[in-house]
Design a protein around this motif. Structure first.
Motif, short mmCIF file in Angstrom:
data_model
loop_
_atom_site.label_atom_id
_atom_site.label_comp_id
_atom_site.label_asym_id
_atom_site.label_seq_id
_atom_site.Cartn_x
_atom_site.Cartn_y
_atom_site.Cartn_z
N ALA A 148 6.94 -12.60 -15.65
CA ALA A 148 6.18 -11.59 -15.48
C ALA A 148 6.62 -10.72 -14.08
CB ALA A 148 4.80 -12.09 -14.86
N THR A 149 6.24 -9.59 -14.06
CA THR A 149 6.48 -8.66 -12.87
C THR A 149 5.06 -8.69 -12.02
OG1 THR A 149 8.26 -7.61 -13.97
CG2 THR A 149 7.29 -6.33 -12.06
N SER A 150 5.33 -8.77 -10.72
CA SER A 150 4.13 -8.48 -9.98
C SER A 150 4.12 -7.70 -8.90
CB SER A 150 3.68 -10.06 -9.35
OG SER A 150 3.33 -11.00 -10.52
N ALA A 151 3.15 -6.94 -8.50
CA ALA A 151 3.15 -6.11 -7.55
C ALA A 151 1.73 -6.24 -6.77
CB ALA A 151 3.27 -4.60 -8.20
N ILE A 152 1.92 -5.82 -5.67
CA ILE A 152 0.52 -5.56 -4.49
C ILE A 152 0.49 -4.00 -4.53
CG2 ILE A 152 -0.26 -5.99 -2.47
CD1 ILE A 152 1.60 -8.57 -2.22
N VAL A 153 -0.54 -3.44 -4.54
CA VAL A 153 -0.84 -2.15 -4.53
C VAL A 153 -1.82 -1.77 -3.38
CG1 VAL A 153 -1.48 0.23 -5.64
CG2 VAL A 153 -0.22 -1.55 -6.75
N LEU A 154 -1.57 -1.24 -2.34
CA LEU A 154 -2.47 -0.81 -1.31
C LEU A 154 -3.18 0.46 -1.62
CD1 LEU A 154 -0.37 -2.06 1.52
CD2 LEU A 154 -2.51 -3.12 0.83
N TYR A 177 -9.23 -6.75 -3.86
CA TYR A 177 -9.92 -7.16 -2.45
C TYR A 177 -10.13 -5.95 -2.00
CZ TYR A 177 -7.30 -11.58 -3.08
OH TYR A 177 -6.73 -12.79 -3.52
N GLU A 178 -11.34 -5.74 -1.39
CA GLU A 178 -11.57 -4.63 -0.26
C GLU A 178 -11.33 -5.20 1.25
OE1 GLU A 178 -15.82 -3.58 -0.79
OE2 GLU A 178 -15.28 -3.14 -3.01
N ILE A 179 -10.59 -4.60 1.80
CA ILE A 179 -9.78 -4.97 3.06
C ILE A 179 -10.39 -3.98 4.05
CG2 ILE A 179 -8.27 -6.08 1.93
CD1 ILE A 179 -6.11 -3.63 2.40
N THR A 180 -9.91 -4.25 5.54
CA THR A 180 -9.93 -3.28 6.45
C THR A 180 -8.51 -2.79 6.95
OG1 THR A 180 -9.64 -5.07 8.09
CG2 THR A 180 -11.95 -4.70 7.46
N GLY A 181 -8.36 -1.91 7.68
CA GLY A 181 -7.09 -1.54 8.21
C GLY A 181 -6.97 -0.10 7.67
N GLN A 182 -5.56 0.31 7.41
CA GLN A 182 -5.17 1.71 6.92
C GLN A 182 -5.70 2.02 5.70
OE1 GLN A 182 -0.97 2.27 7.35
NE2 GLN A 182 -1.01 4.04 6.36
N TYR A 183 -5.53 0.71 4.69
CA TYR A 183 -5.95 0.89 3.51
C TYR A 183 -7.35 0.22 3.35
CZ TYR A 183 -1.37 2.47 2.56
OH TYR A 183 -0.13 3.29 2.66
#
Length: 104
Positions: free
Chosen positions: A26-32, A58-64
């Motif tokens: 598999a190829t995995s990625a993190i997308v903000l 995930y709902e996150i805090t910060g720039q994204y």
């Protein structure tokens, strides 16, 4: 065996079946993801969760506002999922990183 599985599905013990390929395949990625301030982030999150290849949202805090973990058999498939992600109303910006190797 088939009857037992059917009963487990029928009474809600089993909700769904999934297939996960080994990490080496598999190829995995993190997308903000940034969401327009006039758009409900939770609605965008639910739409993201339905995209092919999205494993976690995930709902996150910060720039994204949101981050997703994607997995597919190729970078081309990851790209297709990212293209679909960018078309979701309210998505204004993305930042994608391809995961090279899992350490732990």
């Amino acid at each position: 065996m088939r009857r037992r599985v059917k009963n487990l599905i029928g009474n809600g013990t089993i909700k769904k079946f999934t297939l996960e390929l080994g990490e080496e395949n598999a190829t995995s990625a993190i997308v903000l993801v940034s969401v327009d301030s006039a758009t409900d982030t939770s609605k965008v999150s639910l739409k993201l969760a339905k995209l092919d290849g999205v494993k976690t949202v995930y709902e996150i805090t910060g720039q994204y506002d949101i981050t997703t973990i994607m997995s597919a058999s190729s970078i081309a498939e990851i790209n297709n999922s990212i293209d679909a992600l960018r078309k979701i109303p309210g998505v204004v910006d993305t930042n994608t990183v391809i995961i090279l190797r899992k350490v732990i």
